[in-house]
Design an enzyme around this catalytic site. Structure first.
Site, PDB file in Angstrom:
ATOM      1  N   CYS A   1     -35.494  20.148 -10.890  1.00 17.51           N
ATOM      2  CA  CYS A   1     -34.147  19.964 -11.455  1.00 17.51           C
ATOM      3  C   CYS A   1     -33.871  20.896 -12.636  1.00 17.51           C
ATOM      4  O   CYS A   1     -32.853  21.606 -12.659  1.00 17.51           O
ATOM      5  CB  CYS A   1     -33.949  18.507 -11.863  1.00 17.51           C
ATOM      6  SG  CYS A   1     -35.034  17.926 -13.195  1.00 17.51           S
TER       7      CYS A   1
ATOM      8  N   HIS B   1     -34.205  13.935 -15.656  1.00 18.08           N
ATOM      9  CA  HIS B   1     -33.500  14.645 -14.582  1.00 18.08           C
ATOM     10  C   HIS B   1     -32.226  15.273 -15.131  1.00 18.08           C
ATOM     11  O   HIS B   1     -31.639  14.780 -16.094  1.00 18.08           O
ATOM     12  CB  HIS B   1     -33.158  13.695 -13.431  1.00 18.08           C
ATOM     13  CG  HIS B   1     -32.675  14.399 -12.200  1.00 18.08           C
ATOM     14  ND1 HIS B   1     -33.519  15.055 -11.331  1.00 18.08           N
ATOM     15  CD2 HIS B   1     -31.420  14.578 -11.703  1.00 18.08           C
ATOM     16  CE1 HIS B   1     -32.814  15.599 -10.348  1.00 18.08           C
ATOM     17  NE2 HIS B   1     -31.537  15.323 -10.550  1.00 18.08           N
TER      18      HIS B   1
ATOM     19  N   HIS C   1     -27.606  19.670  -7.805  1.00 19.74           N
ATOM     20  CA  HIS C   1     -28.915  19.481  -8.434  1.00 19.74           C
ATOM     21  C   HIS C   1     -30.021  19.579  -7.390  1.00 19.74           C
ATOM     22  O   HIS C   1     -29.777  19.554  -6.184  1.00 19.74           O
ATOM     23  CB  HIS C   1     -28.985  18.123  -9.151  1.00 19.74           C
ATOM     24  CG  HIS C   1     -28.946  16.926  -8.240  1.00 19.74           C
ATOM     25  ND1 HIS C   1     -29.622  15.757  -8.506  1.00 19.74           N
ATOM     26  CD2 HIS C   1     -28.304  16.723  -7.060  1.00 19.74           C
ATOM     27  CE1 HIS C   1     -29.398  14.877  -7.543  1.00 19.74           C
ATOM     28  NE2 HIS C   1     -28.604  15.429  -6.663  1.00 19.74           N
TER      29      HIS C   1
END
Length: 384
Positions: free
Chosen positions: A299, A347, A359
């Site tokens: 990420c 994240h 993402h």
């Protein structure tokens, strides 16, 4: 009179009646059944429990991945520092040897000419001439050039000792960071293996039901994204109406200068669009923990690479990226902003607008567009 003897029982020793024998056999059978049943005593987890456990493991793996990324970045910097220090120590050692040779030349010349007393030669040849001088006070017997050579030698020796100590400490720090790197890597692999094991135990029907639960979760997140999009559109419309209602400013005479706020906003938007264009070009590439491109990403690796394409350098981990730029509300998010998730900020995604982001989601998934409400939002940050 004949002796009276007690008659022997014909029953086996220890079992006096059939009733006792039956009871004993029944107890053994019950114990055997209990022992055989004990392994399956633990109830099978429900699908919701499995889904939550797998999600938790993936999140824990992402946290460990960010630790890995941070340790890897730190290791690279520390290794470069150690290499530079070792090169410096080698260079200083060479200069120190040259200074030592010069002192030896002076001592040899004085022996040949008989111009030096034995103590003066000992000073020039000592491992630490400055210490020898402090003890014997022989400096006044040397020429100015020889005195300078002794001073230079002492200075270089002191500097080299300091650099060697610095290099040693940096090597120790590097070793500690490398151990953290290995530990974080093992932690990631352990969490992912546990998640795979949980999923492998599901039947085909259970996997289908689990996929249905996942779809429902994404649909609910999508509804929230659409609601945010409507809210943002209404706010933009109101802003434009208020702007149109304002009096038209007088024509500029050329003497005034612009404040530059419009240019700054335009620059920010342009950079955000460049970051988005890069991220969208990575759609379909796999999530791989610790990866930062070009063939796969985690990420924070994706957001770092996207903003790099826009000319903005971001740090490697989510924990550092969240501190770069200006924090804004979710309702004020603009395309290109970074959206962070979970309480531990493990994240991050790139905001696209209308409540959507792009993402690198998790192991087994690919770079994709998704609602920002798919996960619990921590904060939104504008990098530029």
């Amino acid at each position: 009179m004949a002796p009276h003897r007690k008659a022997r029982s014909s029953s086996p020793k220890g079992i006096r009646t059939p009733a006792l024998a039956t009871a004993a056999l029944t107890s053994v059978a019950l114990l055997s059944q209990t022992a055989n049943a004990s392994p399956s005593a633990e109830p099978k987890p429900s699908l919701d429990e499995v889904q939550k456990k797998v999600d938790d493991l993936y999140q824990q793996a992402e946290t460990a991945t960010e630790k890995y990324n941070g340790a890897k970045e730190k290791t690279g910097k520390q290794r470069k520092k150690v290499d530079n220090l070792l090169d410096d120590v080698a260079s200083r050692t060479q200069k120190l040897n040259e200074a030592r040779e010069e002192l030896g030349t002076f001592a040899a010349a004085q022996y040949r000419t008989g111009a030096a007393a034995p103590d003066a030669a000992s000073l020039l040849l000592a491992d630490n001439p400055q210490d020898y001088f402090d003890q014997n006070q022989l400096m006044d017997r040397l020429t100015s050039r020889q005195q300078q050579a002794v001073d230079d030698y002492a200075t270089q020796q002191s500097e080299m000792t300091q650099k060697r100590q610095e290099a040693s400490e940096s090597l120790q720090a590097l070793t500690t960071t490398e151990n953290t790197l290995k530990s974080s890597k093992a932690d990631v692999q352990r969490k992912l293996a546990e998640a795979r094991q949980l999923l492998s135990r599901l039947t085909t029907e259970e996997k289908a039901r689990l996929a249905a639960i996942e779809r429902e979760k994404r649909e609910e997140a999508q509804r929230k994204a659409e609601e945010l999009a409507r809210q943002q559109a209404a706010e933009e419309q109101l802003r434009q109406q208020q702007q149109q209602a304002q009096p038209t400013p007088a024509p500029s005479t050329g003497a005034e200068t612009s404040t530059g706020t419009g240019t700054s906003a335009g620059t920010t938007t342009a950079k955000g669009e460049k970051a988005i264009a890069f991220a969208r070009a990575q759609t379909g590439k796999p999530y791989v923990w610790g990866a930062s491109g070009p063939d796969s990403y985690d990420c924070s690796g994706l957001t770092q690479a996207a903003w790099k394409a826009a000319g903005v350098t971001l740090p490697r981990t989510t924990w550092d990226q969240v501190n770069v730029g200006t924090q804004v509300s979710v309702a004020s998010a603009q395309p290109g902003d970074l959206v962070f998730f979970y309480d531990d900020i493990s994240h991050v995604g790139l905001y696209l607008g209308d409540g959507m982001m792009i993402h690198a989601p998790k192991p087994g998934a690919y770079v994709r567009e998704e609602s920002i409400y798919y996960m619990p939002i921590h904060s939104v940050v504008r990098p530029a």
